[in-house]
Design a protein around this motif. Sequence first.
Motif, PDB file in Angstrom:
ATOM      1  N   LEU A  69    -121.299 -18.489  61.684  1.00  0.00           N
ATOM      2  CA  LEU A  69    -121.448 -19.227  62.945  1.00  0.00           C
ATOM      3  C   LEU A  69    -122.556 -20.274  62.839  1.00  0.00           C
ATOM      4  O   LEU A  69    -122.407 -21.401  63.328  1.00  0.00           O
ATOM      5  CB  LEU A  69    -121.741 -18.256  64.095  1.00  0.00           C
ATOM      6  N   VAL A  70    -123.666 -19.903  62.168  1.00  0.00           N
ATOM      7  CA  VAL A  70    -124.756 -20.867  61.994  1.00  0.00           C
ATOM      8  C   VAL A  70    -124.265 -22.049  61.153  1.00  0.00           C
ATOM      9  O   VAL A  70    -124.559 -23.216  61.462  1.00  0.00           O
ATOM     10  CB  VAL A  70    -125.990 -20.192  61.336  1.00  0.00           C
ATOM     11  N   ALA A  71    -123.464 -21.758  60.099  1.00  0.00           N
ATOM     12  CA  ALA A  71    -122.945 -22.837  59.245  1.00  0.00           C
ATOM     13  C   ALA A  71    -122.121 -23.810  60.077  1.00  0.00           C
ATOM     14  O   ALA A  71    -122.287 -25.029  59.972  1.00  0.00           O
ATOM     15  CB  ALA A  71    -122.104 -22.253  58.110  1.00  0.00           C
ATOM     16  N   CYS A  72    -121.238 -23.266  60.946  1.00  0.00           N
ATOM     17  CA  CYS A  72    -120.394 -24.144  61.771  1.00  0.00           C
ATOM     18  C   CYS A  72    -121.245 -24.974  62.727  1.00  0.00           C
ATOM     19  O   CYS A  72    -121.013 -26.178  62.888  1.00  0.00           O
ATOM     20  CB  CYS A  72    -119.439 -23.304  62.606  1.00  0.00           C
ATOM     21  N   ALA A  86    -126.355 -21.848  54.909  1.00  0.00           N
ATOM     22  CA  ALA A  86    -125.695 -20.799  55.697  1.00  0.00           C
ATOM     23  C   ALA A  86    -124.289 -20.518  55.168  1.00  0.00           C
ATOM     24  O   ALA A  86    -123.880 -19.361  55.053  1.00  0.00           O
ATOM     25  CB  ALA A  86    -125.640 -21.211  57.168  1.00  0.00           C
ATOM     26  N   LEU A  87    -123.553 -21.576  54.804  1.00  0.00           N
ATOM     27  CA  LEU A  87    -122.187 -21.365  54.316  1.00  0.00           C
ATOM     28  C   LEU A  87    -122.210 -20.604  52.989  1.00  0.00           C
ATOM     29  O   LEU A  87    -121.394 -19.705  52.765  1.00  0.00           O
ATOM     30  CB  LEU A  87    -121.472 -22.712  54.165  1.00  0.00           C
ATOM     31  N   SER A  88    -123.161 -20.940  52.117  1.00  0.00           N
ATOM     32  CA  SER A  88    -123.259 -20.198  50.856  1.00  0.00           C
ATOM     33  C   SER A  88    -123.642 -18.748  51.111  1.00  0.00           C
ATOM     34  O   SER A  88    -123.199 -17.846  50.394  1.00  0.00           O
ATOM     35  CB  SER A  88    -124.300 -20.833  49.933  1.00  0.00           C
ATOM     36  N   LEU A  93    -115.985 -22.083  69.537  1.00  0.00           N
ATOM     37  CA  LEU A  93    -115.893 -21.221  68.351  1.00  0.00           C
ATOM     38  C   LEU A  93    -116.993 -20.162  68.369  1.00  0.00           C
ATOM     39  O   LEU A  93    -116.762 -19.014  68.004  1.00  0.00           O
ATOM     40  CB  LEU A  93    -115.997 -22.059  67.076  1.00  0.00           C
ATOM     41  N   LEU A  94    -118.195 -20.555  68.807  1.00  0.00           N
ATOM     42  CA  LEU A  94    -119.299 -19.587  68.847  1.00  0.00           C
ATOM     43  C   LEU A  94    -118.981 -18.464  69.821  1.00  0.00           C
ATOM     44  O   LEU A  94    -119.209 -17.292  69.530  1.00  0.00           O
ATOM     45  CB  LEU A  94    -120.604 -20.268  69.278  1.00  0.00           C
ATOM     46  N   VAL A 111    -128.647 -13.656  68.446  1.00  0.00           N
ATOM     47  CA  VAL A 111    -129.411 -14.095  67.271  1.00  0.00           C
ATOM     48  C   VAL A 111    -129.052 -15.552  66.934  1.00  0.00           C
ATOM     49  O   VAL A 111    -129.930 -16.382  66.687  1.00  0.00           O
ATOM     50  CB  VAL A 111    -129.145 -13.166  66.058  1.00  0.00           C
ATOM     51  N   THR A 112    -127.734 -15.866  66.966  1.00  0.00           N
ATOM     52  CA  THR A 112    -127.294 -17.228  66.636  1.00  0.00           C
ATOM     53  C   THR A 112    -127.930 -18.241  67.580  1.00  0.00           C
ATOM     54  O   THR A 112    -128.507 -19.239  67.152  1.00  0.00           O
ATOM     55  CB  THR A 112    -125.757 -17.328  66.743  1.00  0.00           C
ATOM     56  N   LEU A 113    -127.819 -17.946  68.894  1.00  0.00           N
ATOM     57  CA  LEU A 113    -128.374 -18.879  69.877  1.00  0.00           C
ATOM     58  C   LEU A 113    -129.885 -18.963  69.735  1.00  0.00           C
ATOM     59  O   LEU A 113    -130.474 -20.045  69.828  1.00  0.00           O
ATOM     60  CB  LEU A 113    -128.003 -18.443  71.292  1.00  0.00           C
ATOM     61  N   GLY A 114    -130.536 -17.817  69.462  1.00  0.00           N
ATOM     62  CA  GLY A 114    -131.991 -17.772  69.310  1.00  0.00           C
ATOM     63  C   GLY A 114    -132.427 -18.640  68.136  1.00  0.00           C
ATOM     64  O   GLY A 114    -133.363 -19.434  68.266  1.00  0.00           O
ATOM     65  N   LEU A 115    -131.723 -18.498  67.003  1.00  0.00           N
ATOM     66  CA  LEU A 115    -132.061 -19.302  65.817  1.00  0.00           C
ATOM     67  C   LEU A 115    -131.920 -20.785  66.129  1.00  0.00           C
ATOM     68  O   LEU A 115    -132.788 -21.585  65.794  1.00  0.00           O
ATOM     69  CB  LEU A 115    -131.139 -18.935  64.653  1.00  0.00           C
ATOM     70  N   GLY A 116    -130.802 -21.127  66.791  1.00  0.00           N
ATOM     71  CA  GLY A 116    -130.538 -22.526  67.108  1.00  0.00           C
ATOM     72  C   GLY A 116    -131.597 -23.099  68.027  1.00  0.00           C
ATOM     73  O   GLY A 116    -132.170 -24.169  67.759  1.00  0.00           O
TER      74      GLY A 116
END
Length: 296
Positions: free
Chosen positions: A139-142, A108-110, A170-171, A186-191
Amino acid sequence: MQRFVRYRSRAGLASVAAAVLLLVMQPTDAAWWLVRIPGVAALLLAAAAVAIPPAPRRPTWHAPLGRLAIAALFAHILSVVAQEPEIWRWLSAAMPVEIALGLGAAIALSMTLAVRRSRSLRLRVGPPATLGLHRIAGLVACAAAGAHVALVAGSTFTIVSLVACGVAMLLVAGNPAERHLPALIVTLGLGTGAAAALAAGPLAQTRLAGLRASTVDHAGFSHGDHGSIACTTCHHNFVDRSGKENCITCHKRLTISEPMRVDRMFHAFCGECHREEKAAGRKTGPIDHCMGCHAD
Ligand code: HEC
Ligand code: HEC
Ligand code: HEC
Ligand code: HEC
């Protein structure tokens, strides 16, 4: 509102920084510092980049922090491979969750940089969507790096809570405006999706079957090294005479869910005593260095 958002992201960053400080104070093996320092630096720098969003028409620290985070990440990965050349043998379906999360964070960071740089992506989906992807990747990287740090053996309850609070702030702060709500969803859904896939369903079954099938690796344990310790400290079921069986064979059979995994239980069990002995300044066994226990 704006001030509140800034306050929240600063508080999130402070919480992550406090967790990192506590984690660095935990004892580890001498050579492992080369792995630990760039690793926690990558998390801190990525969290700082999220906490300091770029301001229009004004130079900010956002992009330099992001690039430094990626540099620290690569130093972390290179030092892991240098310390543990056999780390590849755990890149199977049975991979421990903390390693999977670390890999997820690295990808994710890359992606944050790749998405930002890709001209063709910008032409195809447009600048706002590109920015949205960049933000989600950050956000996913963090979140994944925070979970990776929180789950590595030796993270105490305080460290886990501080990382969780910090990343959550932070999210939320990273998605202030209404129009960024989709990014948060989307972030929460992925997580949640990733967590559900790991905890239940066919993926969890495949992982646990892989773990049970892996050969019992006696993990470099020798009674000679542990001669002064009472048998029942480790042979917990010796009293009723059911404890004559090999610990690892029985515990592999017990591995029926993620939290009961033999690696998690034994890393906590063996590592905790080594850590306490080291903190007390006594001679002890390996703490984080995988091959210290796993080489035969
Ligand atoms: C520091 C923890 C620890 C202590 C203390 C300890 N053991 Fe063990 N013991 C183990 C572990 C771990 C294994 C499994 C080792 C392996 O698979 O190579 C084991 C295996 C054994 C086995 C072999 C079981 C088998 O069939 O493979 C016997 C017998 C045993 N221990 C007896 C003892 C006795 C007697 C004492 C006390 C004098 C003792 N142990 C103290 C951790 C410990
Ligand atoms: C015959 C099966 C069996 C053998 C042999 C066995 N265990 Fe266990 N062990 C268990 C069971 C059952 C539990 C309880 C699991 C639970 O609490 O859900 C357990 C729990 C544990 C726990 C977790 C305790 C806690 O409070 O969380 C540790 C650590 C542990 N065993 C280490 C060992 C070690 C080290 C050995 C060998 C020296 C060993 N076990 C041998 C069955 C076994
Ligand atoms: C109750 C405390 C305790 C527990 C539990 C414990 N150890 Fe140890 N371990 C020690 C101590 C103390 C030493 C150092 C002994 C010495 O060299 O004097 C040691 C040494 C070692 C060494 C040798 C290090 C070297 O450089 O030679 C290995 C490998 C090791 N432990 C693996 C394990 C594994 C694997 C487990 C879990 C199955 C385990 N230990 C559980 C206290 C513990
Ligand atoms: C203090 C000793 C110790 C250290 C350090 C340690 N392990 Fe383990 N590990 C064990 C023991 C004991 C087991 C349970 C026995 C087994 O399954 O081989 C285990 C089990 C595992 C398992 C599941 C069983 C298997 O072999 O597939 C994995 C995967 C694993 N460890 C990975 C790692 C990685 C990666 C590291 C370094 C980041 C590491 N371990 C560091 C002691 C240690």
